[in-house]
Design a protein around this motif. Structure first.
Motif, PDB file in Angstrom:
ATOM      1  N   TRP A   1       0.828  -1.197   0.000  1.00 53.22           N
ATOM      2  CA  TRP A   1       0.000   0.000   0.000  1.00 53.22           C
ATOM      3  C   TRP A   1       0.865   1.251   0.000  1.00 53.22           C
ATOM      4  O   TRP A   1       1.967   1.287   0.570  1.00 53.22           O
TER       5      TRP A   1
ATOM      6  N   ILE B   1     -11.920   7.880   3.219  1.00 52.65           N
ATOM      7  CA  ILE B   1     -12.485   7.745   1.868  1.00 52.65           C
ATOM      8  C   ILE B   1     -11.385   7.485   0.838  1.00 52.65           C
ATOM      9  O   ILE B   1     -11.454   6.534   0.041  1.00 52.65           O
ATOM     10  N   VAL B   2     -10.337   8.338   0.852  1.00 52.47           N
ATOM     11  CA  VAL B   2      -9.247   8.189  -0.120  1.00 52.47           C
ATOM     12  C   VAL B   2      -8.493   6.892   0.123  1.00 52.47           C
ATOM     13  O   VAL B   2      -8.161   6.153  -0.822  1.00 52.47           O
TER      14      VAL B   2
ATOM     15  N   SER C   1      -9.593   4.133   1.537  1.00 52.39           N
ATOM     16  CA  SER C   1     -10.426   2.992   1.154  1.00 52.39           C
ATOM     17  C   SER C   1     -10.403   2.790  -0.362  1.00 52.39           C
ATOM     18  O   SER C   1     -10.327   1.650  -0.856  1.00 52.39           O
ATOM     19  N   GLN C   2     -10.472   3.917  -1.075  1.00 49.52           N
ATOM     20  CA  GLN C   2     -10.435   3.818  -2.540  1.00 49.52           C
ATOM     21  C   GLN C   2      -9.114   3.229  -3.020  1.00 49.52           C
ATOM     22  O   GLN C   2      -9.080   2.373  -3.917  1.00 49.52           O
ATOM     23  N   GLU C   3      -8.020   3.679  -2.398  1.00 50.81           N
ATOM     24  CA  GLU C   3      -6.712   3.147  -2.793  1.00 50.81           C
ATOM     25  C   GLU C   3      -6.582   1.668  -2.431  1.00 50.81           C
ATOM     26  O   GLU C   3      -5.958   0.897  -3.159  1.00 50.81           O
TER      27      GLU C   3
ATOM     28  N   GLU D   1      -9.039  -0.469  -2.388  1.00 44.12           N
ATOM     29  CA  GLU D   1      -9.811  -1.196  -3.406  1.00 44.12           C
ATOM     30  C   GLU D   1      -9.031  -1.292  -4.712  1.00 44.12           C
ATOM     31  O   GLU D   1      -9.045  -2.342  -5.388  1.00 44.12           O
ATOM     32  N   ASN D   2      -8.330  -0.229  -5.049  1.00 46.19           N
ATOM     33  CA  ASN D   2      -7.504  -0.273  -6.271  1.00 46.19           C
ATOM     34  C   ASN D   2      -6.404  -1.313  -6.150  1.00 46.19           C
ATOM     35  O   ASN D   2      -6.115  -2.066  -7.087  1.00 46.19           O
TER      36      ASN D   2
ATOM     37  N   ASP E   1      -7.987  -4.663  -6.564  1.00 46.07           N
ATOM     38  CA  ASP E   1      -8.283  -4.959  -7.971  1.00 46.07           C
ATOM     39  C   ASP E   1      -7.020  -5.341  -8.728  1.00 46.07           C
ATOM     40  O   ASP E   1      -7.029  -6.258  -9.550  1.00 46.07           O
TER      41      ASP E   1
END
Length: 365
Positions: free
Chosen positions: A160, A341-342, A344-346, A348-349, A352
């Motif tokens: 991460w 928010i940011v 969590s998005q990272e 998820e990326n 993926d």
């Protein structure tokens, strides 16, 4: 042996100004109509105890004790000092000395009202961040216990970066040191509250210039000036007024008053004495104004007017601090929410990408 009802009455009367105002207004109404102090207390006791049906009501307990103490020869102000803050007992003592209990009650009610304004401003300054810390703590606990562990099982945290990495580190801190941090904060707050009226000396003087302790100095400096002005308006000289205020004061304020008393004994006026004491109490600017006013005629009226203005200015400063603390708390919550928010998005990326890499490694049949 002090009963539970007496302990409760002491607490209510010490910390609830509205209850004390009820007493002073009732006492004032009777005394100004020619009823003696003893008879006034007797009538008030009958009112607040509902003719003896509720003898455990706080004001009923207090008036009953006052009647006993007065019967034993104690002055009303001395008997009252057990039940009310020190400055109120001092102001009543001044009224006894000047033979003006009615005016003393007026002055005391004015002081209580001013203190309620100050306390309201202080409570706002503390309550805003305290209240907003609850949702902030909930967010951090949820992130640490659910969000990050769930994502860490799907994607290795070592990969991460950016907000995701920062959120992971924050989660580890909350998990490992969260309870310890809360316990430490509670301990610091406890020490702070206990030390406010008790801690004296040169090191305390340094802290009185910094955050939090300076607010305490401002609050008590405001009431100190007002009490001093009221006593001097009753034709009590500054030295005697300071002695009366010092009689019931806490150790922190006693230290400030002793320094001023020493200066006056040495022949200085009040402003110079406060300055020479070196405590910067009430504060540097106030001392300079008092120095100027004390050197001129009409000091009693001038210090009364100045204390009113300084009180209003102090309340405005505390209210500004309350608003600032609210804005800072909101910004902190916003920053954490943005990080969640940011991050969590990272996460998820990263998840993926991890799935994509796994899919490319699966041989085609």
């Amino acid at each position: 042996m002090i009963s539970i009802s007496e302990t409760w009455a002491t607490f209510v009367l010490k910390y609830f100004g509205g209850t004390r105002i009820d007493f002073y207004e009732g006492f004032q109404n009777l005394v100004e109509n020619g009823i003696s102090v003893n008879d006034s207390l007797k009538e008030l006791n009958a009112i607040w105890s509902y003719s003896g049906k509720k003898p455990d009501a706080p004001l009923a307990i207090m008036t009953s004790d006052l009647m006993i103490q007065l019967a034993n020869g104690m002055a009303l102000s001395r008997a009252l000092s057990r039940w009310v803050p020190y400055e109120e007992a001092s102001l009543l003592a001044a009224g006894e000395k000047a033979g003006s209990l009615v005016q003393a009650c007026d002055d005391i009610i004015r002081v209580i009202t001013a203190k309620q304004q100050i306390v309201g401003a202080v409570v706002s300054a503390v309550a805003y961040p305290a209240f907003l810390s609850l949702p902030l703590s909930t967010i951090l606990a949820t992130v640490a216990s659910k969000l990050v562990p769930s994502m860490a099982r799907a994607s290795p945290p070592e990969t991460w970066e950016g907000a995701a990495w920062l959120l992971y580190r924050l989660s580890n801190f909350v998990t490992g040191y969260g309870l310890l941090t809360v316990a430490l904060l509670l301990a610091v707050v406890t020490v702070f509250v206990v030390s406010l009226p008790r801690w004296t000396g040169s090191i305390r003087g340094v802290f009185d210039r910094g955050p939090f302790y300076s607010t305490y100095r401002m609050v008590h400096g405001s009431t100190f000036l007002m009490n001093l002005a009221v006593l001097m308006r009753a034709s009590i000289p500054p030295y005697n007024a300071l002695e009366m205020l010092g009689e019931y004061a806490n150790p922190w304020l006693k230290e400030k008053i002793r320094g001023a008393l020493y200066g006056i004994r040495m022949g200085s006026n009040l402003g110079v004495a406060l300055d020479d004491a070196g405590h910067n109490f009430p504060d540097k600017r106030a001392i300079q104004f008092i120095r100027i006013l004390a050197a001129r005629d009409g000091f009693e009226k001038a210090i009364n007017n100045y204390s009113d203005r300084w009180l209003k200015a102090s309340i405005k400063r505390i209210q500004f601090t309350a608003k600032l603390s609210f804005v800072v708390s909101l910004l902190m919550i916003g920053a954490v929410m943005g990080l969640v928010i940011v991050g969590s998005q990272e996460m998820e990326n990263n998840f993926d990408k991890s799935i994509g890499h796994t899919a490319t490694r699966i041989p085609q049949s």
